[in-house]
Design an enzyme around this catalytic site. Structure first.
Site, PDB file in Angstrom:
ATOM      1  CB  ILE A   1      -0.205  -5.887  14.516  1.00  0.00           C
ATOM      2  CG1 ILE A   1       0.250  -6.859  13.411  1.00  0.00           C
ATOM      3  CG2 ILE A   1       0.909  -5.686  15.534  1.00  0.00           C
ATOM      4  CD1 ILE A   1       1.245  -6.285  12.442  1.00  0.00           C
TER       5      ILE A   1
ATOM      6  CG  ASN B   1      -0.146  -0.134   2.481  1.00  0.00           C
ATOM      7  OD1 ASN B   1       0.656   0.738   2.783  1.00  0.00           O
ATOM      8  ND2 ASN B   1      -0.332  -1.213   3.220  1.00  0.00           N
TER       9      ASN B   1
END
Ligand code: CTP
Length: 402
Positions: free
Chosen positions: A305, A208
């Site tokens: 995460i 990205n």
């Protein structure tokens, strides 16, 4: 400035010992007293004469120096300093302290002290990555030993990777952050930053558009405020901050592993733009182009995460901060994201192309916390980082998240 500060500098036996000569010079330029200690192996790389000439005082090398014992015992030597710096910290020295061994002057001093210790590791990349060394590092981190570096790059042994000792000026920055204080002194803070790369095959990946600029600015501000920063970064465009412990990763799974091994921390700031999916069974060899046949990629979900860290029971950092890059209904989406992920704060921003924020130098954020949404004016990414870190310092100072 380091005027009036005494630094006990232990030079381990590695090729990076030559950089310690420059480190002594830089520290003395800033007014510090440098008391040098060399291991016997260090003497194979730099001479005691050069070290003592630069430090302007005697080099200590021998545990059984009786005159020395009469004048100033080794216990006294280790306790009279404001900070003990080990540079280069070899696998051997790290291993000795982690294992509680004291068979030479340097390891004995390290065992006999209650003074804060900062290590600048340097070793071959394979050694650095070896599970035994990583286990020893985890042990020392748990004991409160601080680390600066190692960096990544070409090494004197001809290999490439992490293991190269931090540059003298990075070590000086880490020393200054510790000795000149700062509200975050003694706090260990984790920052994730940059994009992740999810492999399709050995040459292709999915990624990205994150430059890593905002995460890097936050880590830099944390270092300046005296924090011990662990910076876990994907392949970013910007260089990592000086004075932080940098762990470079590629994929989301590697990032989670690095984050887990960096715990426990007082605060975790998750600025990385983690890919939500990875390619299921990425090919081990390059996928060849076949006329008329398009490859079909199957995806699977990456671990979240931020949510993993925010929702861990025991060992959860006192403050967990996430980011939300949105293109519409910024506050509503970010507020929902905060409760979904279980973090304390969300720093939300509008990344619609017309804002120029993604990849740009400026940011306009809304800080979402227990007390609602607080809109900050548009400003430079470093200014956003400084303001956020000021807020983090106040919150950690109060001993709470939220
Ligand atoms: N994040 C993370 N691990 C992931 C995905 C995201 O730690 N696998 C973290 C980012 O670092 C950031 C926050 O979560 O702090 C926001 O990520 P985002 O991708 O915007 O959230 P999503 O839940 O994936 O929501 P969206 O549908 O907007 O993509």
């Amino acid at each position: 400035m380091l005027a009036g500060k005494t630094i006990l500098l232990m030079i381990g036996g590695g090729i990076a010992a030559y950089k310690s000569l420059d480190l002594i010079r830089r520290l003395r330029e800033r007014g510090a007293e440098v008391v040098p200690v060399m291991t016997h192996a260090a003497g194979e790389f730099v001479t005691p004469l050069s070290v003592s000439a630069l430090a302007g005082r005697k080099v200590h090398t021998d545990l059984f120096d009786l005159t020395e014992e009469a004048e100033m015992g080794h216990i006294q030597l280790s306790r009279s300093a404001d900070l003990i710096v080990v540079a280069p910290a070899t696998a051997d020295l790290i291993g000795k302290v982690a294992g509680g061994l004291a068979n030479d002057l340097a390891s004995t001093l390290l065992m006999a002290t209650d003074t804060e210790v900062l290590m600048a590791p340097a070793m071959n990349v394979r050694m650095w990555l070896h599970p035994s060394v990583q286990r020893n590092l985890a042990e020392l981190r748990g004991q409160g030993v601080g680390f600066v570096g190692p960096g990544e790059g070409d090494m004197a042994c001809g290999e490439f990777g992490p293991g190269r000792m931090a540059e003298p000026m990075e070590i000086v920055a880490a020393i200054e952050a510790r000795l000149t204080g700062g509200p975050l002194r003694g706090k260990r803070v984790l920052v994730t930053s940059g994009p992740t790369h999810e492999p399709i095959d050995p040459v292709r990946y999915i990624a990205n558009r994150s430059s890593g600029a905002q995460g890097t600015a936050i880590a830099r501000a944390l270092v300046r405020q005296g924090a011990d920063v662990v910076f876990v970064t994907g392949p970013a465009d910007v260089a990592p901050p000086e004075g932080a412990e940098v762990i470079k990763v590629q994929s989301a799974v590697e990032m989670l592993d690095a984050v887990r091994s960096a715990l426990p921390v007082d605060a975790a700031i998750m600025a990385a733009a983690v890919a939500d999916w990875r390619v299921k069974s990425a090919s081990g060899s390059k996928i060849k182009k076949v006329a008329g046949a398009l490859p079909v990629l199957q995806f699977e979900e990456n671990p979240d995460i931020l949510a993993t860290v925010a929702q861990m029971g025991e060992g959860r950092p006192g403050l967990v901060v996430g980011f939300a890059a949105e293109t519409d209904d910024v506050v509503a989406h970010a507020t929902a994201k905060r409760s979904r992920k279980g973090c304390d704060w969300i720093v939300a921003n509008d990344v619609s192309p017309e804002t120029g924020i993604m990849g740009g130098d400026e940011n306009a954020v809304v800080l979402i916390s227990d007390s609602g949404a607080e809109e900050w004016p548009r400003m430079g990414k470093q200014a956003v980082a400084d303001r956020l870190v000021e807020r983090i310092a106040t919150t950690l100072g109060l001993g709470q998240g939220g």
